[in-house]
Design an enzyme around this catalytic site. Structure first.
Site, PDB file in Angstrom:
ATOM      1  CD  GLU A  38      -2.809   1.313   2.343  1.00 42.32           C
ATOM      2  OE1 GLU A  38      -2.830   0.428   3.203  1.00 42.32           O
ATOM      3  OE2 GLU A  38      -3.526   2.330   2.373  1.00 42.32           O
ATOM      4  NE  ARG A 272       3.671  -7.629  10.747  1.00 42.49           N
ATOM      5  CZ  ARG A 272       3.171  -6.851   9.804  1.00 42.49           C
ATOM      6  NH1 ARG A 272       2.353  -7.310   8.904  1.00 42.49           N
ATOM      7  NH2 ARG A 272       3.504  -5.569   9.767  1.00 42.49           N
ATOM      8  CE  LYS A 282       2.993   0.016   4.703  1.00 38.35           C
ATOM      9  NZ  LYS A 282       2.396  -0.081   3.380  1.00 38.35           N
TER      10      LYS A 282
HETATM   11  P1  ATP Z   1       2.611  -2.435   7.961  1.00 37.24           P
HETATM   12  O1  ATP Z   1       2.053  -3.158   9.123  1.00 37.24           O
HETATM   13  O2  ATP Z   1       4.063  -2.209   8.017  1.00 37.24           O
HETATM   14  O3  ATP Z   1       1.844  -1.230   7.579  1.00 37.24           O
HETATM   15  P2  ATP Z   1       1.250  -3.687   5.875  1.00 37.24           P
HETATM   16  O4  ATP Z   1       0.942  -5.117   5.840  1.00 37.24           O
HETATM   17  O5  ATP Z   1       0.112  -2.819   6.180  1.00 37.24           O
HETATM   18  O6  ATP Z   1       2.482  -3.475   6.789  1.00 37.24           O
HETATM   19  P3  ATP Z   1       1.480  -3.466   3.096  1.00 37.24           P
HETATM   20  O7  ATP Z   1       2.011  -2.397   2.237  1.00 37.24           O
HETATM   21  O8  ATP Z   1       0.033  -3.770   3.023  1.00 37.24           O
HETATM   22  O9  ATP Z   1       1.882  -3.145   4.549  1.00 37.24           O
HETATM   23  O10 ATP Z   1       2.316  -4.793   2.890  1.00 37.24           O
HETATM   24  C1  ATP Z   1       2.583  -5.364   1.651  1.00 37.24           C
HETATM   25  C2  ATP Z   1       2.885  -6.823   1.854  1.00 37.24           C
HETATM   26  O11 ATP Z   1       4.000  -6.976   2.726  1.00 37.24           O
HETATM   27  C3  ATP Z   1       1.729  -7.569   2.477  1.00 37.24           C
HETATM   28  O12 ATP Z   1       1.501  -8.723   1.707  1.00 37.24           O
HETATM   29  C4  ATP Z   1       2.194  -7.929   3.852  1.00 37.24           C
HETATM   30  O13 ATP Z   1       1.724  -9.209   4.188  1.00 37.24           O
HETATM   31  C5  ATP Z   1       3.704  -7.934   3.720  1.00 37.24           C
HETATM   32  N1  ATP Z   1       4.372  -7.545   4.974  1.00 37.24           N
HETATM   33  C6  ATP Z   1       4.254  -6.375   5.628  1.00 37.24           C
HETATM   34  N2  ATP Z   1       4.988  -6.373   6.748  1.00 37.24           N
HETATM   35  C7  ATP Z   1       5.605  -7.580   6.808  1.00 37.24           C
HETATM   36  C8  ATP Z   1       6.511  -8.204   7.731  1.00 37.24           C
HETATM   37  N3  ATP Z   1       6.938  -7.571   8.828  1.00 37.24           N
HETATM   38  N4  ATP Z   1       6.939  -9.456   7.461  1.00 37.24           N
HETATM   39  C9  ATP Z   1       6.521 -10.107   6.361  1.00 37.24           C
HETATM   40  N5  ATP Z   1       5.682  -9.575   5.463  1.00 37.24           N
HETATM   41  C10 ATP Z   1       5.214  -8.334   5.665  1.00 37.24           C
HETATM   42 MG    MG Z   2      -1.535  -3.896   4.610  1.00 36.18          MG
END
Ligand code: ATP
Ligand code: MG
Length: 572
Positions: A38, A272, A282
């Protein structure tokens, strides 16, 4: 967070096993994955685990990986984030080629899918507001034995609207006839479902907020749970790999795929990545940036790719790390020292050695003629003969580290003290003959030594015992520099697990950045931002893009001390 996926605890091959089964059974003929960031922040090292898995699994099966921006929250998203994300993925060495997509390009098609689901009697327009929806949904409650119960929720009074009325109202939602929050479109699933996510989830909300790509064209926006599976399906994504918190959303993912009657994309979750002493979310990182706790998304203390890059991390070190965490015998928290170990391994091979002094004390060689300068030969990188040698100037006055001298030596202190000998790296053996002090502060201001001309290059020809070797720079030739020394952002190993009621920001390390002024070899004057060095005995440093009044700044990427090797030894 503990690792609840039993397969992942051992390794991540379970995803490959699922995929092999799907290919063998004919469910899918090829493999297509996607990485769906995102654009509401910069990528952190947690995301690299996700896209490493997405890209490498696609490659292993001769398939493709889409980069898809999951941009359906107009409030938080921005083009600058899209650009930062693309730059960082490329930097790490992954290539999505021309497979770049935006969920916001699917708004029209998603709208049509919603209409289709309404037609089937499986979605309805609701007049309850957010708070009422939450209240009607119900919550998990622990009983007196602390067993979680999920009493059923209640149906919305608007749940039984006719298909025609729902179609009309949904069209009016799109046309902007209702205020923000006045109506939602909800999937008609089951208000008594044990999984709260399945209790008539919202598919669309009304939000008058310009979107960075679609502007004011839309006033209704699809929710993640509706948008994501259908975007996957439209792209022919076979395996939609995501982190474990989406596991409870999987029944809903499958529900939308089924009801929209689209390509049967399959969601598979992995654990994760968390790293000790930092936060990988984020939302949290954005607060650090917005509220000024760090200097920006690319602050060298940040776990963002841009921060790590500025700190001096190489793509190779991060990729090495990603290869190792798959089999690390840890839960989903990985020790930051493993990341540092990977960096040290890589920088040891590639970094030129130079000498710099960060806490300077003047040393005068009394028997060295005034004005005489000698060029001494030094090895650029003992790990890499091709890196060759350089000449460094040596003269009567040098800078050495303050803690390489003790007026009264502690036991086992082999460096300088009155009467003792040390080897000056690449130079001569010197003997300390005296020192001066500031009478007011008691600080040592200058050391005096004599050198032995027969010891050039540091050799002790007559088997003299010289136990200490110290680094130095010639005071007449040294260039001024600023070194930035970092500590963890959080003293706690797992800052994201703070006790309820404690503000995690209050637990931050207030002293995570130290700026010191020092002196370095002349060669450091001609460096470019991003250039990497080992400052002998002090650590690996990378030239920062920033410089203050023409004084170049160097970020300490990592110290030389390898704590990881010790930890591994202890563990095995
Ligand atoms: P954040 O919690 O940092 O905002 P998010 O999941 O909201 O992370 P996205 O931009 O939606 O951020 O993430 C893109 C992809 O990265 C998603 O498929 C998510 O599952 C994966 N992802 C995000 N953080 C991690 C992590 N710490 N370890 C593994 N995969 C991750
Ligand atoms: Mg997300």
């Amino acid at each position: 967070m503990s690792d609840t996926n039993p397969h992942e605890a051992a390794n991540s091959d379970f995803i490959r096993d699922f995929i092999k089964e799907d290919l063998a059974s004919g469910r899918f003929k090829e493999v297509r994955t996607r990485f769906p960031p995102e654009p509401n922040g910069w990528l952190h090292i947690g995301h690299t685990k996700a896209f490493h898995i997405d890209f490498s699994i696609a490659a292993d099966f001769g398939g493709t990986c889409n980069l898809r921006f999951d941009d359906t929250n107009p409030e938080k998203e921005d083009l600058s984030y899209v650009e930062a994300i693309k730059r960082d993925i490329k930097w790490l060495g992954y290539d999505w080629k021309d497979r770049e997509f935006f969920a916001s390009d699917y708004y029209e098609k998603l709208y049509d899918f919603a209409v289709k689901i309404i037609h089937k009697g499986q979605a309805y327009v609701d007049d309850l507001n957010d708070e009422e929806i939450r209240e009607y949904r119900g919550t998990n409650v622990p009983d007196k034995n602390n067993i979680t119960l999920t009493p059923p929720g209640r149906n919305s009074p608007y749940r039984e609207r006719s298909v025609e009325e729902n179609l009309r109202l949904f069209a009016r939602m799109r046309a902007g006839e209702f205020a923000d929050g006045e109506k939602t479109l909800r999937a008609k699933i089951d208000m008594a479902h044990p999984n709260l996510i399945m209790r008539d989830p919202v598919m669309y909300r009304i939000r008058r907020e310009p979107h960075y790509r679609t502007g004011t064209t839309w006033v209704i926006y699809p929710m993640y749970d509706f948008q994501h599976p259908l975007s996957d399906a439209m792209e022919g994504v076979t395996h939609s790999l995501c982190s474990l918190e989406y596991e409870i959303h999987r029944p809903l993912y499958d529900w939308f795929i089924r009801e929209a009657e689209v390509f049967p994309s399959r969601q598979i979750e992995f654990s994760r990545l968390n790293i000790t002493h930092t936060v990988l979310s984020k939302r949290w990182l954005l607060r650090l940036v917005k509220e000024g706790y760090v200097l920006g998304w690319d602050d060298p203390r940040m776990p963002t790719l841009a921060g790590l890059r500025r700190r001096g991390y190489t793509p190779e070190a991060i990729r090495d790390f990603l290869g190792r965490i798959g089999v690390a015998k840890t839960d989903s928290y990985v020790d930051v020292q493993l990341l540092e170990f990977c960096l040290r391994e890589d920088l040891n091979k590639r970094s030129r050695r130079v000498m710099a002094v960060l806490n300077p004390l003047r040393l005068v060689i009394e028997n060295w003629p005034e004005g005489k300068v000698e060029e001494l030969e030094a090895v650029n990188n003992p790990e890499d003969p091709v890196a060759g040698k350089r000449l460094i100037p040596f003269g009567r006055e040098l800078w050495i580290e303050r803690d390489d001298f003790q007026e009264v030596p502690q036991p086992k202190y082999f460096r300088l003290f009155p009467g003792n000998m040390v080897r000056l790296r690449y130079g001569y053996i010197v003997t300390c003959t005296g020192f001066s002090k500031d009478p007011e502060t008691g600080m040592v201001t200058e050391l005096r030594c004599t050198y032995d001309p027969a010891t050039k290059g540091g050799d002790a020809p007559d088997n003299r015992k010289v136990k200490g070797t110290i680094h130095w720079v010639s005071a007449a030739h040294a260039v001024q520099l600023e070194a930035r020394l970092f500590d963890h952002l959080f003293p706690a190993e797992r800052p994201m697990d703070v006790a309820p009621g404690i503000d995690w920001l209050a637990t931050m390390n207030k002293d995570s950045l130290k700026r010191v002024s020092g002196w370095g070899e002349p060669i450091l004057a001609t460096t470019e931002p991003g250039d990497r060095f080992q400052f002998e005995r002090l650590g690996y440093f990378a030239r920062d893009p920033d410089s203050v009044d023409g004084v170049p700044a160097f970020n300490r990427s990592v110290s030389l001390r390898d704590t990881w090797a010790k930890i591994e030894k202890k563990g095995s």
